[in-house]
Scaffold this motif. Structure first.
Motif, PDB file in Angstrom:
ATOM      1  N   PRO A 376      60.764  80.491 -12.520  1.00 53.89           N
ATOM      2  CA  PRO A 376      59.343  80.111 -12.501  1.00 53.89           C
ATOM      3  C   PRO A 376      58.912  79.328 -13.729  1.00 53.89           C
ATOM      4  O   PRO A 376      58.097  78.412 -13.637  1.00 53.89           O
ATOM      5  CB  PRO A 376      58.623  81.465 -12.415  1.00 53.89           C
ATOM      6  CG  PRO A 376      59.591  82.364 -11.742  1.00 53.89           C
ATOM      7  CD  PRO A 376      60.930  81.937 -12.252  1.00 53.89           C
ATOM      8  N   ARG A 377      59.477  79.678 -14.883  1.00 59.46           N
ATOM      9  CA  ARG A 377      59.103  78.958 -16.105  1.00 59.46           C
ATOM     10  C   ARG A 377      59.594  77.512 -16.064  1.00 59.46           C
ATOM     11  O   ARG A 377      58.885  76.590 -16.483  1.00 59.46           O
ATOM     12  CB  ARG A 377      59.678  79.696 -17.321  1.00 59.46           C
ATOM     13  CG  ARG A 377      59.488  78.979 -18.654  1.00 59.46           C
ATOM     14  CD  ARG A 377      58.035  78.702 -18.972  1.00 59.46           C
ATOM     15  NE  ARG A 377      57.896  78.010 -20.248  1.00 59.46           N
ATOM     16  CZ  ARG A 377      56.884  77.221 -20.564  1.00 59.46           C
ATOM     17  NH1 ARG A 377      55.908  77.011 -19.675  1.00 59.46           N
ATOM     18  NH2 ARG A 377      56.821  76.641 -21.741  1.00 59.46           N
ATOM     19  N   VAL A 378      60.808  77.273 -15.544  1.00 60.22           N
ATOM     20  CA  VAL A 378      61.322  75.903 -15.428  1.00 60.22           C
ATOM     21  C   VAL A 378      60.460  75.107 -14.451  1.00 60.22           C
ATOM     22  O   VAL A 378      60.128  73.942 -14.707  1.00 60.22           O
ATOM     23  CB  VAL A 378      62.795  75.903 -14.979  1.00 60.22           C
ATOM     24  CG1 VAL A 378      63.315  74.468 -14.863  1.00 60.22           C
ATOM     25  CG2 VAL A 378      63.655  76.685 -15.956  1.00 60.22           C
ATOM     26  N   ILE A 379      60.074  75.728 -13.350  1.00 59.22           N
ATOM     27  CA  ILE A 379      59.219  75.045 -12.376  1.00 59.22           C
ATOM     28  C   ILE A 379      57.896  74.659 -13.024  1.00 59.22           C
ATOM     29  O   ILE A 379      57.359  73.570 -12.780  1.00 59.22           O
ATOM     30  CB  ILE A 379      58.974  75.950 -11.148  1.00 59.22           C
ATOM     31  CG1 ILE A 379      60.259  76.103 -10.350  1.00 59.22           C
ATOM     32  CG2 ILE A 379      57.875  75.391 -10.269  1.00 59.22           C
ATOM     33  CD1 ILE A 379      60.863  74.799  -9.883  1.00 59.22           C
ATOM     34  N   PHE A 382      58.371  71.486 -14.990  1.00 60.45           N
ATOM     35  CA  PHE A 382      58.371  70.310 -14.123  1.00 60.45           C
ATOM     36  C   PHE A 382      56.946  69.975 -13.672  1.00 60.45           C
ATOM     37  O   PHE A 382      56.507  68.829 -13.729  1.00 60.45           O
ATOM     38  CB  PHE A 382      59.251  70.543 -12.894  1.00 60.45           C
ATOM     39  CG  PHE A 382      60.715  70.325 -13.113  1.00 60.45           C
ATOM     40  CD1 PHE A 382      61.213  69.065 -13.428  1.00 60.45           C
ATOM     41  CD2 PHE A 382      61.613  71.372 -13.004  1.00 60.45           C
ATOM     42  CE1 PHE A 382      62.569  68.855 -13.627  1.00 60.45           C
ATOM     43  CE2 PHE A 382      62.968  71.178 -13.201  1.00 60.45           C
ATOM     44  CZ  PHE A 382      63.449  69.912 -13.520  1.00 60.45           C
ATOM     45  N   ALA A 383      56.230  70.997 -13.214  1.00 65.59           N
ATOM     46  CA  ALA A 383      54.907  70.776 -12.646  1.00 65.59           C
ATOM     47  C   ALA A 383      53.919  70.245 -13.667  1.00 65.59           C
ATOM     48  O   ALA A 383      53.003  69.486 -13.324  1.00 65.59           O
ATOM     49  CB  ALA A 383      54.375  72.078 -12.033  1.00 65.59           C
ATOM     50  N   THR A 384      54.090  70.634 -14.923  1.00 64.21           N
ATOM     51  CA  THR A 384      53.158  70.191 -15.958  1.00 64.21           C
ATOM     52  C   THR A 384      53.649  68.969 -16.714  1.00 64.21           C
ATOM     53  O   THR A 384      53.020  68.542 -17.686  1.00 64.21           O
ATOM     54  CB  THR A 384      52.903  71.330 -16.963  1.00 64.21           C
ATOM     55  OG1 THR A 384      54.154  71.748 -17.531  1.00 64.21           O
ATOM     56  CG2 THR A 384      52.230  72.515 -16.289  1.00 64.21           C
ATOM     57  N   GLY A 385      54.774  68.394 -16.285  1.00 65.82           N
ATOM     58  CA  GLY A 385      55.267  67.167 -16.900  1.00 65.82           C
ATOM     59  C   GLY A 385      55.983  67.368 -18.222  1.00 65.82           C
ATOM     60  O   GLY A 385      56.306  66.390 -18.901  1.00 65.82           O
ATOM     61  N   PRO A 416      57.185  61.833  -4.994  1.00 68.68           N
ATOM     62  CA  PRO A 416      56.319  60.911  -5.747  1.00 68.68           C
ATOM     63  C   PRO A 416      55.084  61.601  -6.317  1.00 68.68           C
ATOM     64  O   PRO A 416      54.568  61.191  -7.358  1.00 68.68           O
ATOM     65  CB  PRO A 416      55.919  59.866  -4.688  1.00 68.68           C
ATOM     66  CG  PRO A 416      56.958  59.964  -3.626  1.00 68.68           C
ATOM     67  CD  PRO A 416      57.390  61.398  -3.604  1.00 68.68           C
ATOM     68  N   ALA A 417      54.635  62.650  -5.656  1.00 67.07           N
ATOM     69  CA  ALA A 417      53.431  63.340  -6.118  1.00 67.07           C
ATOM     70  C   ALA A 417      53.684  64.196  -7.342  1.00 67.07           C
ATOM     71  O   ALA A 417      52.768  64.447  -8.130  1.00 67.07           O
ATOM     72  CB  ALA A 417      52.870  64.201  -4.989  1.00 67.07           C
ATOM     73  N   LEU A 418      54.912  64.661  -7.528  1.00 67.47           N
ATOM     74  CA  LEU A 418      55.181  65.640  -8.574  1.00 67.47           C
ATOM     75  C   LEU A 418      55.973  65.088  -9.744  1.00 67.47           C
ATOM     76  O   LEU A 418      56.188  65.792 -10.731  1.00 67.47           O
ATOM     77  CB  LEU A 418      55.934  66.837  -7.968  1.00 67.47           C
ATOM     78  CG  LEU A 418      55.208  67.539  -6.814  1.00 67.47           C
ATOM     79  CD1 LEU A 418      56.049  68.677  -6.275  1.00 67.47           C
ATOM     80  CD2 LEU A 418      53.838  68.042  -7.233  1.00 67.47           C
ATOM     81  N   ARG A 419      56.419  63.851  -9.635  1.00 70.41           N
ATOM     82  CA  ARG A 419      57.142  63.242 -10.759  1.00 70.41           C
ATOM     83  C   ARG A 419      56.132  62.645 -11.741  1.00 70.41           C
ATOM     84  O   ARG A 419      55.227  61.915 -11.358  1.00 70.41           O
ATOM     85  CB  ARG A 419      58.088  62.147 -10.255  1.00 70.41           C
ATOM     86  CG  ARG A 419      59.302  62.677  -9.540  1.00 70.41           C
ATOM     87  CD  ARG A 419      60.262  61.561  -9.177  1.00 70.41           C
ATOM     88  NE  ARG A 419      60.720  60.821 -10.352  1.00 70.41           N
ATOM     89  CZ  ARG A 419      61.710  59.949 -10.323  1.00 70.41           C
ATOM     90  NH1 ARG A 419      62.336  59.689  -9.192  1.00 70.41           N
ATOM     91  NH2 ARG A 419      62.074  59.312 -11.417  1.00 70.41           N
ATOM     92  N   TRP A 420      56.352  62.942 -13.011  1.00 72.21           N
ATOM     93  CA  TRP A 420      55.421  62.474 -14.037  1.00 72.21           C
ATOM     94  C   TRP A 420      56.062  61.506 -15.028  1.00 72.21           C
ATOM     95  O   TRP A 420      55.400  61.048 -15.953  1.00 72.21           O
ATOM     96  CB  TRP A 420      54.855  63.671 -14.816  1.00 72.21           C
ATOM     97  CG  TRP A 420      54.112  64.617 -13.947  1.00 72.21           C
ATOM     98  CD1 TRP A 420      54.538  65.818 -13.485  1.00 72.21           C
ATOM     99  CD2 TRP A 420      52.798  64.439 -13.401  1.00 72.21           C
ATOM    100  NE1 TRP A 420      53.582  66.408 -12.700  1.00 72.21           N
ATOM    101  CE2 TRP A 420      52.495  65.575 -12.630  1.00 72.21           C
ATOM    102  CE3 TRP A 420      51.839  63.423 -13.493  1.00 72.21           C
ATOM    103  CZ2 TRP A 420      51.303  65.748 -11.958  1.00 72.21           C
ATOM    104  CZ3 TRP A 420      50.635  63.588 -12.829  1.00 72.21           C
ATOM    105  CH2 TRP A 420      50.373  64.736 -12.074  1.00 72.21           C
TER     106      TRP A 420
END
Length: 687
Positions: A376-379, A382-385, A416-420
C-alpha cells in the motif's frame, strides 16, 4: 519461511512457527508446531494479525470477536479454534491444521482437466457444509443464550478438505452474532464477491438463510465447474446476485440433473422466505437425492478424487527443511475474488492470483534505496507522483527491476490518468490567472471539449479528463484526495478496511473501489456516490489554487473505468468559485471595475438556472439592468436587506466568468474572461 524477508517471529507463545501458509488482507496464517514432553509434537495453524494492522483497535476487536465466537463452536465440519493468546502485545489464534485442499482448488483442478466431479462428491461437500452450519446457526454461548450466528462468508475457499475426505468450514472472521456490535451494523456489506446473498448485496438484515443461499452457489459450482455469478466487472456480479439471476443454471443442461436443479432453485430464491427455512431442511433435501439415487456418499470417495487431481502433497516437517505444500488448506486468500479473470464464465485453470507481497524497496535515484515498505505504501508513492513509471523496484529480497515488470503495479505505470512523469505532446501550456480561470473552464465546458487538463505547482499536480466538457475522471497527487483517504475522512470506511483492500489490489486490476466492493466493505451504490462526490471535489479544488502551470491536450482520454456523474460542469464551476475564491480575493479582482456599469448579456450561452446558484445570487444577476455598478449593487442589496456585499461580489464574478454579465473594462483587463469564441482552441489562459 519461503522466499519472504518479512520479519517473522520464531515463536508465538508455545507455538514454533514453521512456515507462512498464506497472507490475506487482514491476517496471515502459519504452519506451527507445539512440542511437549517426551517427544510429543502436534501440528496446528496459527493465525495472527498483519503487523501493520496489529495496533488498529477496530481490527483487533474483530480478531477478538472471531476468537470469541469460534471458542463456542465444536463440530466435525467446522475448523476447531483451540487457543487464543497474546505475546508482546500481539494477538494470535491457534486452530486445527487441515492438511489437504480447498473447495476452490478442487473446482479449479477438475475444470482444468475437463473432468466432471461425481455427483456424490459434490453432494457430500455440500451436505458437510450444511451440517456445520446447522450446528453453528443453533449455537449458544456458555450461558445458554443463542448466538444467532450467520457466517456471511461461505465460499469454496473457506471449505477445507483434508486428505481423508473430511470437509470443514473455516474463517468466521466476518461472522455476525447477536452480541457483536463493532462490525454487524445493518447495511454493512461483508463477504466475498460472487458468494453473497441478495440481502447481503443490498445491505438488508441477514439471518441464517443468507448462508443457505451461498451454500447453493457452492453446490452449483461444484456440479457445473463454472462460476454461478460471473462477469468482468464487480458491479455487474453484484447486480446479478441482487437480482438472483440464475441464467447459468438454466443453461447448464445435462450438467444439472432435474432433482439437483430443483434443490438449487429453492436454495437460490431471491426472496429468503422462499428458501429452505434452515440448514437441516436443506440437508434433508440433499439426503433425499442421495437415497433416491442410491449414491455412495462419504469422505473416502472425496479423498480419492482430491488425490486423483493431484491436490495432496503433504509436508515433511520432521527435519529443519522448509516444507513445500501446494496442497495445504488453511486460509484461501486467492479466493477473495472470483476466479473468472476473463469474464467469460470460466475458472482460471492456470492458477490463482497472488496476494501482493508485503515488502518492497524503491530505488531513490541517488544511488540509495528506500527502507522496506508495504505494498500500500508503494502504491501511495505512485499515486502521489513521488515515484514514476521509470522507477526501479525490488520485491522482497529480489533485484531492482523497472516498475512495469511487476503486474501489481501495471495500472499505475501505464494508465495515462495515473502517470505523473510524462508530458503529453501537443499540449497548450500557460500560467494560471485567477481572474480568467473560471472563464477558461467555462469555455471548455461550453465548447464540449474532450481532453486532459493538467494543473501543476510546486506542491501537487492534478489531471482533469474532460469528455464533451464535463469532468469524467480526475487524478490528484494530493494524498488527502486519494480515494482511500477520502473514504476514511468522510467516515465511510475504516482505516484497516482500506489497508485490507490495498493489499488485494492486484486481484482487482489495481482499482481500490473495486477491491472495497469485492471485499464487502462498500456496496456498489456507496462506491458510486463516493466517486461521484470525490470527482466533483477534485475538479472544484483547482479553483482554489493560487498558482500553477496549466496544459490542455485535446482528445486525450483517461482509459479508466468511470461512472457517469450526471452533474452539469457549469454548476461545478459556480460552486468552485463559491468555495475556492475568498471574499477578499474577489474584492481585489473586481476593484478595477467597481464603479463601471455592468450589463446583462441578452442571450447568454447558458441559463442562470443551470448554475444552481443560491437564491440571493440568482436574484442579484437578474437585477443587473445596465445602469448599476458593483458598488451601486452592493448599496442596493444591503439597503433592501436582500443580500450582503459578499453575495454581490460572488454573483458578479460568476456572471462575468460564465458570460451572463459584461463590462468593457473587465474585458480590456482580462480579454479571455467573458467573450465567447467560435472554438475553444482560441482560448488562451494567462496574460
Amino acid at each position: 519461511m519461503g522466499n519472504s524477508s518479512h520479519a517473522v517471529p520464531p515463536r508465538l507463545g508455545p507455538y514454533e512457527l514453521i512456515e507462512r501458509l498464506a497472507t490475506g488482507g487482514m491476517a496471515e496464517v502459519y504452519l506451527a508446531r507445539r512440542a511437549g514432553p517426551r517427544g510429543f509434537q502436534k501440528l496446528c495453524a496459527v493465525k495472527r494479525i498483519l503487523p501493520q494492522l496489529a495496533r488498529d483497535p477496530d481490527f483487533v476487536a474483530m480478531f477478538v470477536d472471531e476468537a470469541r465466537v469460534c471458542a463456542n463452536l465444536s463440530h466435525p465440519n467446522i475448523v476447531q479454534v483451540f487457543d487464543f493468546g497474546e505475546q508482546d502485545e500481539e494477538l494470535y489464534m491457534a486452530m486445527e491444521y487441515v492438511d489437504g485442499t480447498t473447495g476452490a482448488r478442487l473446482i479449479r483442478a477438475a475444470a482444468a482437466r475437463g473432468e466432471e466431479l461425481p455427483l456424490e462428491v459434490s453432494l457430500h461437500v455440500a451436505l458437510s457444509i450444511l451440517r456445520g452450519l446447522e450446528y453453528a446457526h443453533a449455537a449458544r454461548d456458555r450461558k445458554g443464550r443463542p448466538l444467532n450466528l450467520v457466517h456471511r462468508d461461505v465460499s469454496p475457499g473457506n471449505v477445507l478438505i483434508d486428505r481423508s475426505g473430511a470437509v470443514k468450514l473455516t474463517d468466521f472472521g466476518i461472522a455476525r452474532a447477536s452480541d457483536f456490535e463493532r462490525r454487524t451494523d445493518q447495511g454493512q456489506l461483508k463477504g466475498k464477491l460472487g458468494y453473497m446473498s441478495p440481502e447481503q448485496v443490498t445491505g438488508r438484515e441477514l439471518d441464517a438463510r443468507s448462508d443457505l443461499f451461498t451454500v447453493g452457489i457452492v453446490l452449483a459450482e461444484l456440479v457445473t465447474l463454472r462460476p454461478l455469478f460471473s462477469g468482468g466487472r464487480e458491479l455487474d456480479v453484484l447486480l446479478r446476485i441482487r437480482d438472483a439471476d440464475l441464467g447459468p443454471i438454466d443453461r447448464a443442461g445435462s450438467l444439472l440433473p432435474d432433482d439437483v436443479k430443483s434443490v438449487l432453485l429453492r436454495a437460490l430464491a431471491r426472496d429468503k422466505l422462499l428458501r429452505y427455512s434452515n440448514a437441516a431442511v436443506f440437508a434433508e433435501a440433499i439426503e433425499e437425492i442421495i437415497r433416491r439415487r442410491r449414491l455412495q456418499v462419504g469422505p473416502a470417495r472425496l479423498s480419492a478424487w482430491i488425490e486423483r487431481l493431484g491436490l495432496i502433497d503433504g509436508p515433511d516437517v520432521s527435519s529443519d527443511n522448509e516444507p513445500s505444500r501446494p496442497g495445504t488448506a488453511i486460509l484461501e486468500p486467492d479466493d477473495v475474488v472470483r476466479n473468472d479473470p476473463r469474464g467469460d464464465g470460466s475458472y482460471d485453470s492456470g492458477g490463482s492470483y497472488e496476494v501482493a507481497p508485503q515488502i518492497y524497496r524503491v530505488d531513490l535515484g541517488d544511488g540509495t534505496a528506500s527502507q522496506p515498505m508495504s505494498y500500500p505504501r508503494v502504491i501511495e508513492l505512485f499515486a502521489t507522483g513521488a515515484i514514476g513509471s521509470r522507477s526501479l523496484v525490488a520485491r522482497e529480497s529480489g533485484r531492482f527491476k523497472p516498475a512495469l515488470h511487476y503486474k501489481e503495479f501495471s495500472r499505475f505505470v501505464t494508465s495515462p490518468a495515473l502517470r505523473w512523469d510524462d508530458d503529453a505532446d501537443g499540449a497548450e501550456k500557460s500560467m494560471l490567472d485567477r481572474a480568467t480561470l473560471p472563464a477558461y473552464l467555462f469555455q471548455l465546458a461550453l465548447e464540449r471539449e474532450t481532453g486532459a487538463l493538467v494543473f501543476r505547482n510546486e506542491e501537487k499536480q492534478k489531471k482533469i479528463f474532460l469528455v464533451e466538457g464535463a469532468p469524467e475522471f480526475v487524478a490528484s497527487t494530493d494524498r488527502r484526495e486519494l480515494l482511500g483517504e477520502h473514504l476514511v475522512a468522510t467516515g465511510q470506511v475504516l482505516r484497516m478496511e482500506v489497508e485490507m483492500a490495498l493489499a488485494m489490489l492486484p486481484k482487482f486490476g489495481g482499482r481500490l473501489g473495486d477491491a472495497l466492493v469485492g471485499l464487502g466493505v462498500l456496496r456498489p451504490i456507496e462506491l458510486f456516490r463516493a466517486i461521484h462526490d470525490q470527482t466533483q471535489m477534485r475538479y472544484m479544488d483547482v479553483l482554489g489554487w493560487p498558482d500553477a502551470s496549466i496544459s490542455f491536450t485535446r482528445g486525450a482520454r483517461s482509459h479508466e473505468e468511470t461512472f457517469p456523474l450526471g452533474v452539469d460542469p457549469f454548476e461545478l464551476i459556480a460552486r468552485g468559485i463559491r468555495e475556492g475564491y475568498t471574499v477578499s480575493e474577489l474584492v481585489q479582482l473586481l476593484a478595477p471595475i467597481e464603479d463601471d456599469v455592468l450589463e446583462r448579456v441578452p442571450n447568454p450561452p447558458v441559463r442562470i438556472e443551470v448554475l444552481r446558484l443560491p437564491e440571493r445570487e440568482s436574484y442579484i444577476l437578474r437585477k443587473v439592468d445596465g445602469t448599476s455598478s458593483v458598488r451601486a449593487l452592493i448599496g442596493q442589496m444591503t439597503n433592501l436587506k436582500i443580500a450582503d456585499a459578499d453575495d454581490v461580489m460572488r454573483a458578479v464574478f460568476v456572471g462575468l466568468s460564465c458570460e451572463m454579465l459584461r463590462s468593457i473594462r473587465w474585458t480590456a483587463l482580462h480579454p479571455d474572461s467573458g467573450i465567447r469564441r467560435s472554438g475553444a482552441s482560441k482560448v488562451r489562459l494567462g496574460r
